[in-house]
Design a protein around this motif. Structure first.
Motif, mmCIF file in Angstrom:
data_model
loop_
_atom_site.group_PDB
_atom_site.id
_atom_site.type_symbol
_atom_site.label_atom_id
_atom_site.label_comp_id
_atom_site.label_asym_id
_atom_site.label_seq_id
_atom_site.Cartn_x
_atom_site.Cartn_y
_atom_site.Cartn_z
ATOM 1 N N VAL A 8 4.269 0.352 7.570
ATOM 2 C CA VAL A 8 4.568 1.454 8.416
ATOM 3 C C VAL A 8 3.136 1.809 8.919
ATOM 4 O O VAL A 8 2.268 2.090 8.239
ATOM 5 N N THR A 9 3.184 1.767 10.412
ATOM 6 C CA THR A 9 2.131 2.003 11.164
ATOM 7 C C THR A 9 2.583 2.848 12.323
ATOM 8 O O THR A 9 3.495 2.547 13.043
ATOM 9 N N ILE A 10 1.578 3.906 12.829
ATOM 10 C CA ILE A 10 1.869 4.483 13.987
ATOM 11 C C ILE A 10 0.649 4.901 14.394
ATOM 12 O O ILE A 10 -0.363 5.569 13.805
ATOM 13 N N ARG A 11 0.570 4.942 15.811
ATOM 14 C CA ARG A 11 -0.624 5.371 16.609
ATOM 15 C C ARG A 11 -0.299 6.334 17.345
ATOM 16 O O ARG A 11 0.822 6.367 17.944
ATOM 17 N N ALA A 17 -2.792 6.948 12.703
ATOM 18 C CA ALA A 17 -2.486 8.000 11.944
ATOM 19 C C ALA A 17 -1.844 7.481 10.458
ATOM 20 O O ALA A 17 -2.273 8.061 9.392
ATOM 21 N N VAL A 18 -1.054 6.432 10.415
ATOM 22 C CA VAL A 18 -0.474 5.680 9.467
ATOM 23 C C VAL A 18 -0.784 4.385 9.650
ATOM 24 O O VAL A 18 -0.377 3.805 10.606
ATOM 25 N N ASN A 19 -1.335 3.558 8.634
ATOM 26 C CA ASN A 19 -1.942 2.150 8.864
ATOM 27 C C ASN A 19 -1.286 1.422 7.948
ATOM 28 O O ASN A 19 -1.965 1.278 6.490
ATOM 29 N N ARG A 20 -0.254 0.739 8.080
ATOM 30 C CA ARG A 20 0.172 -0.557 7.141
ATOM 31 C C ARG A 20 0.495 0.063 5.734
ATOM 32 O O ARG A 20 0.169 -0.474 4.737
ATOM 33 N N MET A 21 1.228 1.304 5.906
ATOM 34 C CA MET A 21 1.309 2.010 4.503
ATOM 35 C C MET A 21 2.735 1.583 3.759
ATOM 36 O O MET A 21 3.642 1.083 4.506
ATOM 37 N N ALA A 22 2.616 1.251 2.534
ATOM 38 C CA ALA A 22 3.673 0.631 1.750
ATOM 39 C C ALA A 22 3.773 1.590 0.459
ATOM 40 O O ALA A 22 2.975 2.151 -0.027
ATOM 41 N N LEU A 23 4.941 1.754 0.306
ATOM 42 C CA LEU A 23 5.504 2.543 -0.947
ATOM 43 C C LEU A 23 6.925 2.296 -1.473
ATOM 44 O O LEU A 23 7.623 2.191 -0.866
ATOM 45 N N PHE A 44 3.652 9.908 7.476
ATOM 46 C CA PHE A 44 4.294 8.902 6.996
ATOM 47 C C PHE A 44 5.722 9.330 6.461
ATOM 48 O O PHE A 44 6.674 8.856 7.064
ATOM 49 N N ILE A 45 5.788 10.756 6.162
ATOM 50 C CA ILE A 45 7.066 11.248 5.961
ATOM 51 C C ILE A 45 7.880 11.574 7.168
ATOM 52 O O ILE A 45 9.124 11.134 7.193
#
Ligand SMILES: Nc1ncnc2c1ncn2[C@@H]1O[C@H](COP(=O)(O)OP(=O)(O)OP(=O)(O)O)[C@@H](O)[C@H]1O
Ligand SMILES: [Mg+2]
Length: 250
Positions: A8-11, A17-23, A44-45
């Motif tokens: 999950v990535t958002i610019r 702000a969120v860079n290749r987040m995994a959970l 991320f939320i």
């Protein structure tokens, strides 16, 4: 059902702000999400709850893709969230808010209109008061407009709204921040109880480490948009890098 978020990535402009987040979160599991201010936890939320559409990434929920769905479509799938900063601009009562939260249920678990299931408005109100408001110590203010309540109680109302929909995936953004220690303990207990009762998957963003340590089964740590550590609470507390980045130790 389990959540599998990946990449999950958002610019925003030049900021990732969120860079290749995994959970991953399993049903019945409470996963803590911690990290310094600006780490990307709320963002991320927001990506998981349909508030933001990430530039890339996936969030599979029992095989369905959540990314791209609207907040209301997510609610119908059982994905509910609370907010870091609760608004209080309207004069709905506490019970009104709980009923709003419960109104998403009719599409899902009961298969018909909620009032058909409960037969009367009064029966619905009694059920919500007993199962949702009482554990959050909101019974005495059920008929008060929420703008008349303290900050801590408004945060409890925000959680009541989310819980009234019988969520399967519960996204909590700093549920305990700004609360007294008594309110915080009641809030954390309500989260554990709803996990036990519904078996839902929970992500809890929170700064208060005693609450995180006593409530979460597993903890992920974010810094500057990325996940830097994930593990059992004791392992997170013992990790030197986490202590340096988050707890401010040399
Ligand atoms: N809508 C937006 N426009 C521009 N930048 C944004 C937006 N939303 C978030 N950001 C930026 O993304 C980064 C992450 O912010 P976020 O609010 O997710 O942090 P956080 O981990 O929740 O912090 P805190 O613990 O203070 O709540 C910050 O640099 C923030 O300024
Ligand atoms: Mg935040």
């Amino acid at each position: 059902m389990a959540l599998t978020a990946s990449d999950v990535t958002i610019r925003f402009g030049g900021v990732v702000a969120v860079n290749r987040m995994a959970l991953d979160v399993l049903p019945g599991e409470i996963v803590g999400l911690i990290g310094p201010n600006g780490a990307g936890k709320t963002t991320f939320i927001n990506c998981l709850s349909g508030t933001y559409r990430p530039n890339a990434g996936s969030a599979l929920w029992g095989g369905d893709e959540l990314i791209g769905l609207s907040p209301s479509a997510l609610l119908r799938k059982g994905v509910a969230r609370t907010f870091q900063n609760v608004a209080s601009l309207h004069d709905l009562t506490v019970l009104d808010i709980a009923k709003l939260g419960a109104s998403v249920r009719r599409d899902r678990r009961f298969g018909g209109h909620l009032l058909d299931f409960f037969r009367s408005e009064r029966a619905l109100e009694a059920a919500l008061t007993e199962s949702i408001l009482a554990p959050l110590e909101l019974t005495d203010v059920a008929h008060k407009p929420i703008q008349t309540l303290s900050y801590g109680r408004r945060k409890a109302v925000d959680l009541a709204r989310a819980l009234a929909g019988d969520p399967q995936l519960l996204l909590l953004d700093e549920p305990v921040a700004g609360l007294t220690s008594h309110e915080g303990m009641a809030m954390a207990k309500a989260v554990r109880d709803v996990r036990d009762r519904l078996g839902c998957a929970v992500i809890m963003v929170e700064h208060k480490m005693d609450v995180v340590m006593s409530t979460c089964d597993r903890i992920a740590v974010m810094a500057a948009g990325s996940k830097i550590f994930e593990g059992l609470p004791a392992a997170v507390q013992a990790d030197a890098e986490v202590r340096r980045v988050y707890l401010g130790e040399p």
